[in-house]
Design an enzyme around this catalytic site. Structure first.
Site, mmCIF file in Angstrom:
data_model
loop_
_atom_site.group_PDB
_atom_site.id
_atom_site.type_symbol
_atom_site.label_atom_id
_atom_site.label_comp_id
_atom_site.label_asym_id
_atom_site.label_seq_id
_atom_site.Cartn_x
_atom_site.Cartn_y
_atom_site.Cartn_z
ATOM 1 N N LYS A 63 -56.158 -56.301 1.486
ATOM 2 C CA LYS A 63 -56.518 -55.576 0.262
ATOM 3 C C LYS A 63 -58.042 -55.559 0.154
ATOM 4 O O LYS A 63 -58.666 -56.560 -0.174
ATOM 5 C CB LYS A 63 -55.914 -56.214 -0.986
ATOM 6 N N GLY A 108 -64.387 -63.939 -2.471
ATOM 7 C CA GLY A 108 -64.834 -63.268 -3.691
ATOM 8 C C GLY A 108 -65.448 -64.263 -4.639
ATOM 9 O O GLY A 108 -65.944 -65.317 -4.215
ATOM 10 N N SER A 109 -65.369 -63.945 -5.919
ATOM 11 C CA SER A 109 -66.042 -64.773 -6.920
ATOM 12 C C SER A 109 -65.277 -66.077 -7.150
ATOM 13 O O SER A 109 -64.055 -66.150 -6.959
ATOM 14 C CB SER A 109 -66.137 -63.998 -8.230
ATOM 15 N N THR A 110 -66.003 -67.085 -7.573
ATOM 16 C CA THR A 110 -65.384 -68.380 -7.864
ATOM 17 C C THR A 110 -64.380 -68.229 -9.004
ATOM 18 O O THR A 110 -63.310 -68.852 -8.991
ATOM 19 C CB THR A 110 -66.476 -69.421 -8.174
ATOM 20 N N GLU A 151 -63.167 -68.440 0.054
ATOM 21 C CA GLU A 151 -64.604 -68.346 0.353
ATOM 22 C C GLU A 151 -65.241 -67.761 -0.894
ATOM 23 O O GLU A 151 -65.037 -66.576 -1.201
ATOM 24 C CB GLU A 151 -64.852 -67.433 1.558
ATOM 25 N N CYS A 160 -73.179 -64.242 -0.087
ATOM 26 C CA CYS A 160 -72.842 -65.553 -0.632
ATOM 27 C C CYS A 160 -73.731 -66.654 -0.062
ATOM 28 O O CYS A 160 -73.840 -67.718 -0.642
ATOM 29 C CB CYS A 160 -71.373 -65.848 -0.351
ATOM 30 N N GLU A 190 -75.125 -67.702 -9.816
ATOM 31 C CA GLU A 190 -75.195 -66.755 -8.703
ATOM 32 C C GLU A 190 -75.489 -65.364 -9.272
ATOM 33 O O GLU A 190 -74.664 -64.795 -9.988
ATOM 34 C CB GLU A 190 -73.871 -66.739 -7.949
HETATM 35 P P1 NAD Z 1 -64.209 -60.502 -6.954
HETATM 36 O O1 NAD Z 1 -63.736 -61.898 -7.064
HETATM 37 O O2 NAD Z 1 -64.379 -59.725 -8.182
HETATM 38 O O3 NAD Z 1 -63.235 -59.629 -6.037
HETATM 39 C C1 NAD Z 1 -62.909 -60.000 -4.725
HETATM 40 C C2 NAD Z 1 -61.585 -59.366 -4.355
HETATM 41 O O4 NAD Z 1 -60.554 -59.920 -5.182
HETATM 42 C C3 NAD Z 1 -61.514 -57.854 -4.568
HETATM 43 O O5 NAD Z 1 -60.739 -57.274 -3.535
HETATM 44 C C4 NAD Z 1 -60.782 -57.736 -5.898
HETATM 45 O O6 NAD Z 1 -60.100 -56.518 -6.043
HETATM 46 C C5 NAD Z 1 -59.822 -58.896 -5.808
HETATM 47 N N1 NAD Z 1 -59.332 -59.395 -7.088
HETATM 48 C C6 NAD Z 1 -59.957 -59.360 -8.290
HETATM 49 N N2 NAD Z 1 -59.176 -59.918 -9.228
HETATM 50 C C7 NAD Z 1 -58.041 -60.316 -8.621
HETATM 51 C C8 NAD Z 1 -56.849 -60.974 -9.073
HETATM 52 N N3 NAD Z 1 -56.686 -61.339 -10.326
HETATM 53 N N4 NAD Z 1 -55.879 -61.258 -8.156
HETATM 54 C C9 NAD Z 1 -56.043 -60.926 -6.866
HETATM 55 N N5 NAD Z 1 -57.147 -60.290 -6.384
HETATM 56 C C10 NAD Z 1 -58.128 -59.994 -7.254
HETATM 57 O O7 NAD Z 1 -65.551 -60.640 -6.129
HETATM 58 P P2 NAD Z 1 -66.569 -59.511 -5.711
HETATM 59 O O8 NAD Z 1 -67.424 -59.230 -6.877
HETATM 60 O O9 NAD Z 1 -65.886 -58.370 -5.050
HETATM 61 O O10 NAD Z 1 -67.385 -60.264 -4.539
HETATM 62 C C11 NAD Z 1 -68.519 -60.960 -4.771
HETATM 63 C C12 NAD Z 1 -68.265 -62.453 -4.723
HETATM 64 O O11 NAD Z 1 -67.777 -62.829 -3.432
HETATM 65 C C13 NAD Z 1 -69.500 -63.286 -4.909
HETATM 66 O O12 NAD Z 1 -69.286 -64.310 -5.844
HETATM 67 C C14 NAD Z 1 -69.771 -63.868 -3.549
HETATM 68 O O13 NAD Z 1 -70.500 -65.054 -3.531
HETATM 69 C C15 NAD Z 1 -68.427 -64.018 -2.986
HETATM 70 N N6 NAD Z 1 -68.445 -64.057 -1.527
HETATM 71 C C16 NAD Z 1 -68.196 -65.249 -0.891
HETATM 72 C C17 NAD Z 1 -68.246 -65.331 0.482
HETATM 73 C C18 NAD Z 1 -67.966 -66.611 1.196
HETATM 74 O O14 NAD Z 1 -67.672 -66.557 2.372
HETATM 75 N N7 NAD Z 1 -68.000 -67.755 0.551
HETATM 76 C C19 NAD Z 1 -68.524 -64.200 1.233
HETATM 77 C C20 NAD Z 1 -68.763 -63.009 0.566
HETATM 78 C C21 NAD Z 1 -68.711 -62.957 -0.823
#
Ligand code: NAD
Length: 465
Positions: free
Chosen positions: A166, A219-221, A241, A275, A367
């Site tokens: 996804k 994604g986000s924490t 991650e 990140c 962040e």
């Molecule tokens: P996000 O958490 O908003 O979304 C990430 C993904 O999760 C998207 O595909 C989104 O559609 C999905 N999502 C959102 N809500 C969901 C739910 N309730 N259930 C299931 N899936 C859901 O994050 P973002 O804004 O797209 O990405 C940025 C974040 O990612 C930053 O905090 C960044 O630090 C982190 N990141 C971490 C790493 C790592 O390896 N540690 C790498 C890249 C990005």
């Protein structure tokens, strides 16, 4: 890719517009998968997975290598797609498409090497098998859509699983193209499916589905914590991650010129939407003024503009939401050094360095996920470690010193999963990657990448019967 009929909750979008973040033009409209679409995809994937796991390892490896070759043949096309939907500089985007190819090759090399063990026991033979998990859900963010999709998908496929990917709402195009290239390379139908859609709809459906054995989430924490809680209800395997606020620690005994020259791109690469971005620059007080004299022109020289231009070092932010978020951190009362950014359409924010702030200020502690770093002075080694670790995150970090003992001490003392000394490198597909503390759970990439997509089974065979 064709999606079956949609059934969406009344308030969920049935499609997503993909914008070019450098121009704000709509470049595509993509249907959003509903929960029913996810259910159907899981059923198809489960059937495909059984056949895939039963195929000869050499055949699976050959198909994954062929997939890598097809990705390589389409590297420029994939890179241009990433420039268009994510605003990545074309140089970075080429690297990202190459990273997908390399991951597939690397994972393919592991298929025939994924062996269990034979353990000495009395009265028989004891062996372990590394069984595939089944169907794996990969939920990817928008900041590195292609590599992060491949970090989950390639080792999962190599270990005998099916993958449902996804992508983020804003960046589905490279993922959809990768699914087409997988089929062109000969991968079985339904083994690797892409389900673009809203996180709370398609993402939640994957997380809650009883036949999805593992979720790989980047994604986000905040969302990561929700996913971990949801996975707990099913005792579902999960890799997270998440975010970061990584330190770049510059000691007085370092090559200060080299440290200052490298600092700008360590937080400006991918417009700071990384990140691992080194957004807390910690500088020993005795060289602070010298470092700032060198840093200021280096930040102002960074070429910001059209990401398709080969000379550009930094492009736009991904979206208006992200632009507003970054702006909210850089309030007028802050002391800043700023580079330049284009006017007009597009989600532009200039390279920005903030000085004179308290380490607990939001811009220094949270962040930002944009081209913004803070510089904080420190007194001595103990103070540097204290400041570096004064965060809920623990993903990456850099240590600049010419003292070997200090480099080794710091690399043990800083609580983060990926550290580099006198450089800012942190990601190689053949070394492990992941976070301490609230930056994540589990590791991706590296020598154990495939094992993370297996379950160990122990079998005892009696020789007494
Ligand atoms: P996000 O958490 O908003 O979304 C990430 C993904 O999760 C998207 O595909 C989104 O559609 C999905 N999502 C959102 N809500 C969901 C739910 N309730 N259930 C299931 N899936 C859901 O994050 P973002 O804004 O797209 O990405 C940025 C974040 O990612 C930053 O905090 C960044 O630090 C982190 N990141 C971490 C790493 C790592 O390896 N540690 C790498 C890249 C990005």
């Amino acid at each position: 890719m064709s999606l079956p009929p949609h059934q969406h909750p009344l308030d969920a979008p049935t499609e997503h517009q993909v914008l070019n973040p450098a121009t704000e033009e709509v470049v595509a409209t993509v249907p959003a998968a509903s929960a029913a679409d996810v259910d159907a995809a899981v059923a198809r994937a489960a059937a495909a997975q059984r056949a895939w796991a039963a195929a000869a390892p050499a055949d699976r490896a050959r198909l994954l290598r062929r997939f890598a070759t097809v990705v390589d043949e389409h590297r420029e096309e994939l890179a241009r797609l990433e420039v268009t939907e994510a605003g990545h500089t074309v140089g970075n985007a080429r690297w990202e498409a190459g990273n997908v190819r390399d991951l597939l090759d690397f994972a393919a090399g592991g298929v025939e090497r994924l062996s269990g063990r034979q353990i000495p026991v009395p009265g028989g033979l004891d062996v372990t098998y590394l069984e595939p998990l089944g169907v794996v859900g990969v939920i990817a963010p928008w900041n590195f859509p292609m590599p992060i999709a491949a970090w989950g998908a390639a080792p999962a496929l190599a270990a005998g699983n099916a993958v449902l990917l996804k992508p983020a709402e804003t960046t589905p195009l490279t993922a959809l193209r990768l699914a087409e290239l997988a089929l062109a390379a000969g991968l079985p139908e339904h083994l690797f499916q892409v389900l673009p859609g809203a996180g709370p709809v398609a993402g939640t459906a994957l997380v809650e589905h009883p036949d999805v054995a593992k979720i790989v989430f980047t994604g986000s924490t905040k969302v990561g914590k929700q996913i971990m809680a949801a996975c707990a209800r099913h005792v579902k395997r999960v890799t997270l991650e998440l975010g970061g606020k990584s330190p770049n620690i510059v000691f007085a005994d370092a090559d200060v010129e080299a440290a200052a020259a490298a600092a700008p791109m360590s937080f400006l690469d991918n417009t700071g939407q990384d990140c691992c971005a080194r957004t807390r620059i910690l500088v020993q007080r005795s060289v602070y003024d010298r470092f700032m004299e060198l840093l200021e022109p280096a930040v102002k020289e960074v070429a910001v503009g059209d990401p398709a231009d080969e000379a550009t070092q930094m492009g736009p932010l991904i979206s208006r939401v992200q632009l507003d978020r970054v702006r909210s951190y850089v309030t007028d009362d802050l002391e800043t050094i700023r580079g330049s950014a284009p006017d007009g359409p597009g989600f532009w924010f200039p390279p920005t360095v903030v000085t004179g702030v308290d380490p607990a200020a939001p811009v220094a502690a949270e962040e930002v996920f944009g081209p913004v770093a803070v510089v904080l002075p420190f007194e001595d080694e103990a103070d540097a470690v204290r400041l570096a670790n004064a965060t809920e995150y623990g993903l990456s970090g850099s240590i600049w010193t010419r003292d070997v003992g200090r480099a080794l001490r710091l690399s043990r003392a800083v609580a983060a999963g990926n550290l580099s000394v006198n450089s800012h490198s942190s990601v190689r597909y053949w070394t492990p990657f992941g976070g301490f503390k609230q930056s994540g759970l589990g590791r991706e990439l590296g020598p154990d990448a495939l094992t993370a997509f297996t379950e160990t089974k122990n079998v005892f065979i009696s020789t007494e019967a």
